[in-house]
Design an enzyme around this catalytic site. Structure first.
Site, PDB file in Angstrom:
ATOM      1  N   HIS A   1      -1.263  -0.691  -0.861  1.00 45.10           N
ATOM      2  CA  HIS A   1      -1.905  -1.274   0.374  1.00 45.10           C
ATOM      3  C   HIS A   1      -3.593  -1.000   0.256  1.00 45.10           C
ATOM      4  O   HIS A   1      -4.217  -0.439   0.951  1.00 45.10           O
ATOM      5  CB  HIS A   1      -1.570  -0.493   1.405  1.00 45.10           C
ATOM      6  CG  HIS A   1      -1.877  -1.412   2.787  1.00 45.10           C
ATOM      7  ND1 HIS A   1      -3.121  -1.833   2.986  1.00 45.10           N
ATOM      8  CD2 HIS A   1      -0.946  -1.809   3.922  1.00 45.10           C
ATOM      9  CE1 HIS A   1      -3.082  -2.647   4.344  1.00 45.10           C
ATOM     10  NE2 HIS A   1      -1.676  -2.426   4.703  1.00 45.10           N
TER      11      HIS A   1
ATOM     12  N   GLU B   1      -2.311  -7.102  -1.193  1.00 46.66           N
ATOM     13  CA  GLU B   1      -1.203  -6.421  -1.329  1.00 46.66           C
ATOM     14  C   GLU B   1      -0.118  -7.380  -2.157  1.00 46.66           C
ATOM     15  O   GLU B   1       0.597  -8.313  -1.298  1.00 46.66           O
ATOM     16  CB  GLU B   1      -0.621  -6.025   0.035  1.00 46.66           C
ATOM     17  CG  GLU B   1      -1.446  -5.202   0.860  1.00 46.66           C
ATOM     18  CD  GLU B   1      -1.199  -5.393   2.535  1.00 46.66           C
ATOM     19  OE1 GLU B   1       0.023  -4.929   2.777  1.00 46.66           O
ATOM     20  OE2 GLU B   1      -1.995  -5.681   3.274  1.00 46.66           O
TER      21      GLU B   1
ATOM     22  N   ASP C   1      -4.885 -12.290   7.895  1.00 46.44           N
ATOM     23  CA  ASP C   1      -3.786 -11.053   7.790  1.00 46.44           C
ATOM     24  C   ASP C   1      -2.382 -11.841   7.216  1.00 46.44           C
ATOM     25  O   ASP C   1      -1.542 -11.488   8.247  1.00 46.44           O
ATOM     26  CB  ASP C   1      -3.504 -10.466   9.151  1.00 46.44           C
ATOM     27  CG  ASP C   1      -2.776  -9.347   9.035  1.00 46.44           C
ATOM     28  OD1 ASP C   1      -2.303  -8.859   7.923  1.00 46.44           O
ATOM     29  OD2 ASP C   1      -2.464  -8.779  10.186  1.00 46.44           O
TER      30      ASP C   1
ATOM     31  N   ARG D   1       6.429  -6.473   7.515  1.00 46.37           N
ATOM     32  CA  ARG D   1       7.239  -6.400   8.918  1.00 46.37           C
ATOM     33  C   ARG D   1       8.771  -6.762   8.807  1.00 46.37           C
ATOM     34  O   ARG D   1       8.883  -7.800   8.085  1.00 46.37           O
ATOM     35  CB  ARG D   1       6.473  -7.292  10.009  1.00 46.37           C
ATOM     36  CG  ARG D   1       5.076  -6.198  10.482  1.00 46.37           C
ATOM     37  CD  ARG D   1       4.268  -7.456  11.350  1.00 46.37           C
ATOM     38  NE  ARG D   1       2.965  -6.724  11.566  1.00 46.37           N
ATOM     39  CZ  ARG D   1       1.976  -6.719  10.823  1.00 46.37           C
ATOM     40  NH1 ARG D   1       1.859  -7.457   9.793  1.00 46.37           N
ATOM     41  NH2 ARG D   1       0.760  -5.963  11.280  1.00 46.37           N
TER      42      ARG D   1
END
Length: 338
Positions: free
Chosen positions: A173, A303, A244, A74
């Site tokens: 991913h 990732e 996460d 992000r």
């Protein structure tokens, strides 16, 4: 060594196979990893979780196994500044940019080039990101090379070349479950050589603070079952209903190990990147592929990358790419059987 391919719904599926029978399947749509079948004492075992059809890739499996770019993770409000100029990237998660914005690398057809030698099969997938796409500067030539070796080890090598100062932080991913199923991964053991983890806000954006993993559920340095973290009352775990989070690697080695519940298979991932994002499939809505549903906590995404939103936080590392340099990075995946 061999590479076979098939066409379906306008996409090309490539399967790299070594002399031991291991099979690595990649799709040109998003330079996407959708399968890694490895020979074990009990036959071929699938360790990758992904959709397998264009309908999946356009829907529930949008990011599964895809090459993510130009910037993984992000970006706060989709904004970053280069040489005094502020850029606005396309936002696609509230006011923030996720994985390069709408219709980014994951939905692009990459150009393939195959190469087979005695000891390995390689597939290079190339894509030219044009200047200004989704607000990112520079014509950026990206090459992603999947190489399968006879040792049942495969690697992903990234290369990037730009004609203008830009940002570049790619990843794969890929999601994994070493049982060969899409069910609860709580009994898997995770080991990460990292003593720092990024603190997140409710919208998953990093606050800029790196927390010590010691004496927290994020301490995987010695390896522990994921259920130990899931059952924690730590506010970061409760907020995300699992993990996460970006972990900052220690100086060396940059490794992640995922071990099956029966302790017979270990996926060892080694990288030259500074960080890894671990996502334990904490999906709010069920993910349903054409072949069936993925359970909550049914796989773990690993990732490797530099820290997300690095351009907006001191101490998060460098994701700048200049025309004078060529970006290169390699992540290696190895299955070890006891």
């Amino acid at each position: 060594m061999n590479i076979t391919k098939k066409q379906e719904d306008g996409l090309t599926y490539f399967t790299l196979e070594n002399n031991q029978g291991a099979q690595l399947t990649v799709v040109d749509y998003g330079a996407r990893l959708i399968s890694f079948k490895v020979p074990t004492k009990n036959g071929l075992k699938e360790v990758v979780v992904s959709g397998t059809t264009k309908k999946d890739f356009d829907g529930p499996s949008k990011y599964f196994g895809a090459t993510i770019g130009p910037v993984a993770g992000r970006i706060t409000k989709g904004q970053f500044t280069l040489d005094g100029k502020t850029y606005q990237a396309a936002t696609n998660e509230g006011e923030n940019t996720l994985h390069g914005g709408v219709n980014s690398f994951e939905w692009k057809i990459f150009t393939p080039e195959e190469k087979i030698t005695k000891d390995q099969a390689a597939l290079t997938l190339s894509y030219l990101r044009e200047d200004g796409m989704n607000g990112f500067p520079g014509n950026l030539l990206v090459k992603v090379t999947y190489t399968l070796k006879n040792s049942n080890q495969f690697s992903i090598h990234y290369e990037g070349k730009t004609d203008e100062l830009t940002v570049f932080n790619p990843t794969n991913h890929g999601y994994f479950n070493l049982t060969g199923k899409m069910e609860d991964i709580s009994e898997h053991t995770l080991k990460i050589n990292a003593d720092q983890v990024a603190e997140l806000k409710a919208d998953s954006m990093p606050t800029g603070t790196l927390l010590k993993t010691a004496e927290t559920p994020f301490d995987f340095r010695e390896g522990k079952k994921l259920k130990e973290a899931f059952s924690s009352d730590h506010e970061q775990i409760k907020m995300k209903k699992g993990i996460d989070h970006p972990f900052m690697f220690n100086h060396a080695p940059h490794t992640v190990e995922l071990t099956s519940p029966d302790d017979t298979l270990t996926l060892k991932i080694s990288t030259d990147r500074d960080a890894v994002v671990i996502f334990t499939s904490n999906f709010g809505d069920p993910v349903v592929f054409e072949k069936g549903p993925l359970n909550f906590h049914g796989a773990v995404a690993i990732e490797t990358q530099n820290m997300p939103d690095a351009m907006n936080h001191l101490g998060f590392g460098n994701v700048l790419l200049t025309p004078e340099e060529t970006f290169e990075s390699t992540t290696t995946y190895e299955i070890l059987e006891k």
